[in-house]
Motif scaffolding. Structure first.
Motif, mmCIF file in Angstrom:
data_model
loop_
_atom_site.group_PDB
_atom_site.id
_atom_site.type_symbol
_atom_site.label_atom_id
_atom_site.label_comp_id
_atom_site.label_asym_id
_atom_site.label_seq_id
_atom_site.Cartn_x
_atom_site.Cartn_y
_atom_site.Cartn_z
ATOM 1 N N LEU A 152 0.638 -0.763 0.355
ATOM 2 C CA LEU A 152 0.036 0.237 0.087
ATOM 3 C C LEU A 152 1.155 1.363 0.053
ATOM 4 O O LEU A 152 0.710 2.239 -0.625
ATOM 5 N N ALA A 153 2.024 1.524 0.590
ATOM 6 C CA ALA A 153 2.925 2.693 0.813
ATOM 7 C C ALA A 153 3.472 2.332 -0.739
ATOM 8 O O ALA A 153 3.573 3.178 -1.103
ATOM 9 N N VAL A 154 3.840 1.374 -1.792
ATOM 10 C CA VAL A 154 3.922 1.693 -3.017
ATOM 11 C C VAL A 154 2.459 2.565 -4.363
ATOM 12 O O VAL A 154 2.560 3.467 -4.729
ATOM 13 N N ASP A 155 1.049 1.848 -3.816
ATOM 14 C CA ASP A 155 0.354 2.047 -4.560
ATOM 15 C C ASP A 155 -0.985 1.911 -3.297
ATOM 16 O O ASP A 155 -1.446 0.718 -2.895
ATOM 17 N N GLY A 156 -1.614 2.973 -2.800
ATOM 18 C CA GLY A 156 -2.977 2.808 -1.812
ATOM 19 C C GLY A 156 -3.740 2.373 -2.376
ATOM 20 O O GLY A 156 -4.785 2.254 -1.380
ATOM 21 N N ARG A 157 -4.133 2.265 -3.711
ATOM 22 C CA ARG A 157 -5.010 2.589 -4.474
ATOM 23 C C ARG A 157 -5.098 0.518 -5.352
ATOM 24 O O ARG A 157 -5.814 -0.245 -5.738
ATOM 25 N N THR A 158 -3.724 0.231 -4.829
ATOM 26 C CA THR A 158 -4.395 -1.278 -5.753
ATOM 27 C C THR A 158 -5.799 -2.038 -5.262
ATOM 28 O O THR A 158 -5.574 -2.220 -3.503
ATOM 29 N N SER A 159 -5.434 -3.129 -5.633
ATOM 30 C CA SER A 159 -7.138 -3.552 -5.975
ATOM 31 C C SER A 159 -6.996 -4.498 -4.790
ATOM 32 O O SER A 159 -5.904 -4.799 -4.727
ATOM 33 N N CYS A 160 -8.024 -4.984 -4.292
ATOM 34 C CA CYS A 160 -7.780 -6.222 -3.491
ATOM 35 C C CYS A 160 -7.642 -7.450 -3.669
ATOM 36 O O CYS A 160 -6.555 -8.561 -3.690
ATOM 37 N N ALA A 161 -7.413 -7.905 -5.298
ATOM 38 C CA ALA A 161 -6.832 -8.663 -6.137
ATOM 39 C C ALA A 161 -5.828 -9.216 -6.346
ATOM 40 O O ALA A 161 -4.491 -10.132 -5.709
ATOM 41 N N SER A 162 -5.163 -8.044 -6.403
ATOM 42 C CA SER A 162 -3.636 -7.693 -6.556
ATOM 43 C C SER A 162 -3.025 -7.755 -5.493
ATOM 44 O O SER A 162 -2.356 -8.319 -5.271
ATOM 45 N N LEU A 163 -3.495 -7.561 -4.288
ATOM 46 C CA LEU A 163 -2.907 -7.773 -3.167
ATOM 47 C C LEU A 163 -3.017 -8.958 -1.997
ATOM 48 O O LEU A 163 -2.172 -9.019 -2.429
ATOM 49 N N ALA A 164 -4.035 -9.516 -2.514
ATOM 50 C CA ALA A 164 -4.572 -10.653 -2.011
ATOM 51 C C ALA A 164 -2.876 -11.573 -3.053
ATOM 52 O O ALA A 164 -2.517 -12.835 -1.939
ATOM 53 N N GLN A 165 -2.888 -11.406 -4.359
ATOM 54 C CA GLN A 165 -2.164 -11.992 -5.488
ATOM 55 C C GLN A 165 -0.164 -11.703 -4.392
ATOM 56 O O GLN A 165 -0.181 -12.564 -4.407
ATOM 57 N N ALA A 166 -0.164 -10.810 -4.365
ATOM 58 C CA ALA A 166 0.719 -10.297 -3.846
ATOM 59 C C ALA A 166 1.048 -10.611 -2.506
ATOM 60 O O ALA A 166 2.688 -11.437 -2.530
ATOM 61 N N VAL A 167 0.178 -11.371 -1.354
ATOM 62 C CA VAL A 167 0.899 -11.096 -0.319
ATOM 63 C C VAL A 167 0.552 -12.595 -0.098
ATOM 64 O O VAL A 167 0.560 -13.274 1.884
ATOM 65 N N GLY A 168 -0.796 -13.288 -0.554
ATOM 66 C CA GLY A 168 -0.544 -14.396 -0.884
ATOM 67 C C GLY A 168 -1.846 -15.288 0.313
ATOM 68 O O GLY A 168 -1.811 -16.297 0.394
ATOM 69 N N TRP A 169 -2.573 -13.920 0.446
ATOM 70 C CA TRP A 169 -3.576 -14.665 0.984
ATOM 71 C C TRP A 169 -4.753 -14.156 0.239
ATOM 72 O O TRP A 169 -4.939 -13.744 -1.016
ATOM 73 N N SER A 170 -6.348 -14.722 0.644
ATOM 74 C CA SER A 170 -7.447 -14.829 -0.080
ATOM 75 C C SER A 170 -8.285 -14.066 -0.349
ATOM 76 O O SER A 170 -7.522 -12.410 -0.005
ATOM 77 N N GLU A 171 -8.632 -13.323 -1.159
ATOM 78 C CA GLU A 171 -8.965 -11.922 -1.538
ATOM 79 C C GLU A 171 -10.177 -10.883 -0.073
ATOM 80 O O GLU A 171 -10.624 -10.130 -0.178
ATOM 81 N N SER A 172 -10.889 -12.342 0.272
ATOM 82 C CA SER A 172 -12.281 -11.890 1.024
ATOM 83 C C SER A 172 -11.752 -11.920 2.885
ATOM 84 O O SER A 172 -11.915 -11.186 2.944
ATOM 85 N N VAL A 173 -10.160 -12.068 2.898
ATOM 86 C CA VAL A 173 -9.631 -12.034 3.908
ATOM 87 C C VAL A 173 -8.855 -10.388 4.004
ATOM 88 O O VAL A 173 -8.954 -9.684 4.864
ATOM 89 N N VAL A 174 -8.222 -10.301 2.712
ATOM 90 C CA VAL A 174 -7.336 -9.037 2.443
ATOM 91 C C VAL A 174 -8.164 -8.245 2.927
ATOM 92 O O VAL A 174 -8.370 -7.125 3.354
ATOM 93 N N ARG A 175 -9.742 -8.202 2.045
ATOM 94 C CA ARG A 175 -11.015 -6.999 2.317
ATOM 95 C C ARG A 175 -10.960 -6.614 3.520
ATOM 96 O O ARG A 175 -11.370 -5.354 4.017
ATOM 97 N N ARG A 176 -11.560 -7.809 4.211
ATOM 98 C CA ARG A 176 -11.796 -7.639 5.289
ATOM 99 C C ARG A 176 -10.666 -7.405 6.468
ATOM 100 O O ARG A 176 -11.108 -6.172 6.830
ATOM 101 N N ARG A 177 -9.206 -7.885 6.062
ATOM 102 C CA ARG A 177 -8.011 -6.988 7.312
ATOM 103 C C ARG A 177 -8.201 -5.465 6.514
ATOM 104 O O ARG A 177 -8.057 -4.308 7.740
ATOM 105 N N LEU A 178 -8.592 -4.389 5.299
ATOM 106 C CA LEU A 178 -8.377 -3.930 4.742
ATOM 107 C C LEU A 178 -9.322 -3.015 5.441
ATOM 108 O O LEU A 178 -8.881 -1.685 6.116
ATOM 109 N N THR A 179 -10.457 -2.919 5.928
ATOM 110 C CA THR A 179 -11.636 -2.723 6.562
ATOM 111 C C THR A 179 -11.214 -2.509 7.852
ATOM 112 O O THR A 179 -11.283 -1.143 8.395
ATOM 113 N N GLU A 180 -10.718 -3.195 8.539
ATOM 114 C CA GLU A 180 -10.681 -3.521 9.775
ATOM 115 C C GLU A 180 -9.228 -1.772 10.321
ATOM 116 O O GLU A 180 -9.292 -1.565 10.816
ATOM 117 N N LEU A 181 -8.398 -2.239 8.864
ATOM 118 C CA LEU A 181 -7.617 -0.907 9.383
ATOM 119 C C LEU A 181 -7.418 0.032 9.122
ATOM 120 O O LEU A 181 -7.257 1.136 10.359
#
Length: 322
Positions: free
Chosen positions: A188-217
């Motif tokens: 997110l420090a490189v691109d704060g608008r990176t899609s949840c799908a791309s973030l999930a692929q980058a970090v190796g977690w599911s898109e739904s988990v990434v989306r929930r964690r972003l909301t919590e953060l």
């Protein structure tokens, strides 16, 4: 590359992104009264031209990251190379060239729960072309993170800004950084608008988990966003770093007063004799003179002022794109 000029819609888009860096284009379009694809095209163009980047970064008070402002003096022919090396580091931001290129200032974030100064200092002191190094710990950031630099956040009406502002309810307890957070934050420090799908692929977690964690953060205010732009696009041509020595009891008053000024992009209370640091942006050198002497010099409690012109950037906030 085409020259960049901003029209009213561009300015509204940049203001909207400062209010909510991850606001969907459809939401922004609805508030602005234009088509979704119009907003998406505008952002794509500005991004491709390097005129805008949305960056995500942790709130150190929540996450435990310590922030330090490092100021170093180099031999004149070494500053750009040292600045470029600092810019490539993921723990630095605002790598600025000062005083005609003989000085560098940068913000360094250390790992959470670390009470030590930046390890980077040890390396810098061993660099032959670095003449001197100093560091001040950020004690309290007084910047308005929703507005950021106010000259960039003046295109929307109050009603439009309110319609874009995320609503997460009251304060929420912070449960600490997770392993997933430590993978998400660098992306997110490189691109704060990176899609949840791309973030999930980058970090190796599911898109739904990434989306929930972003909301919590975001809900816990642990994740903040900022829009990176060149002030010259708004007609502001003069930038400088300002170190103030302020009577201790007046520090909150002075910092809060400065945070409301359109000329201030960042202001914080610091350790050290110069205990308030600010980043100043003015239309020209005459406006800077008027601001320093007429506004800052008149604030009660200001004992000493040092202003150093910013002559270039190695990095604004994000890791430079290759």
């Amino acid at each position: 590359m085409d020259p960049v000029t901003l029209d009213d819609l561009d300015r509204q888009l940049l203001h909207a992104l400062q209010v909510d860096g991850r606001a969907p284009f459809s939401q922004i379009a609805g508030v602005l009264g234009v088509a979704d694809r119009t907003v998406a095209r505008r952002y794509a163009r500005l991004s491709a031209l390097g005129a805008v980047r949305v960056l995500g970064f942790p709130d150190g008070r929540r996450t435990g990251h310590a922030e330090w402002f490092v100021r170093l003096r180099c031999l004149p022919d070494a500053a750009r190379a040292v600045g470029a090396a600092l810019a490539r580091r993921p723990d630095t931001s605002w790598v600025t060239l000062l005083s005609g290129g003989s000085e560098i200032s940068c913000l360094v974030r250390t790992a959470e729960r670390s009470g030590d100064g930046p390890v980077l200092l040890e390396r810098l002191t061993r660099t032959p072309r670095v003449v001197s190094v100093g560091a001040q710990r950020v004690l309290r950031d007084f910047s308005d993170h929703e507005s950021g630099w106010r000259a960039r956040a003046s295109a929307l009406t109050r009603e439009q800004a309110a319609a874009l502002r995320p609503s997460y309810g009251g304060a929420v307890a912070w449960d600490g950084l997770t392993d997933l957070d430590r993978r998400l934050l660098p992306a997110l420090a490189v691109d704060g608008r990176t899609s949840c799908a791309s973030l999930a692929q980058a970090v190796g977690w599911s898109e739904s988990v990434v989306r929930r964690r972003l909301t919590e953060l975001r809900r816990t205010r642990a994740l903040l966003f900022s829009v990176e732009t060149d002030p010259r696009l708004f007609g502001y041509t003069t930038e400088c770093m300002m170190w103030l020595t302020v009577s201790p009891g007046r520090v909150p008053e002075v910092a809060e007063a400065l945070s409301g000024d359109v000329e201030i992009a960042f202001v914080a209370a610091m350790t050290g004799q110069a205990n308030v640091l600010a980043y100043v942006v003015c239309r020209d050198i005459d406006a800077l003179y008027d601001y320093l002497t007429g506004r800052v010099g008149a604030l009660p409690g200001v004992q000493r002022l040092e202003s150093v012109p910013v002559t270039g950037y190695a990095k604004r906030m994000a890791v430079p794109k290759e």
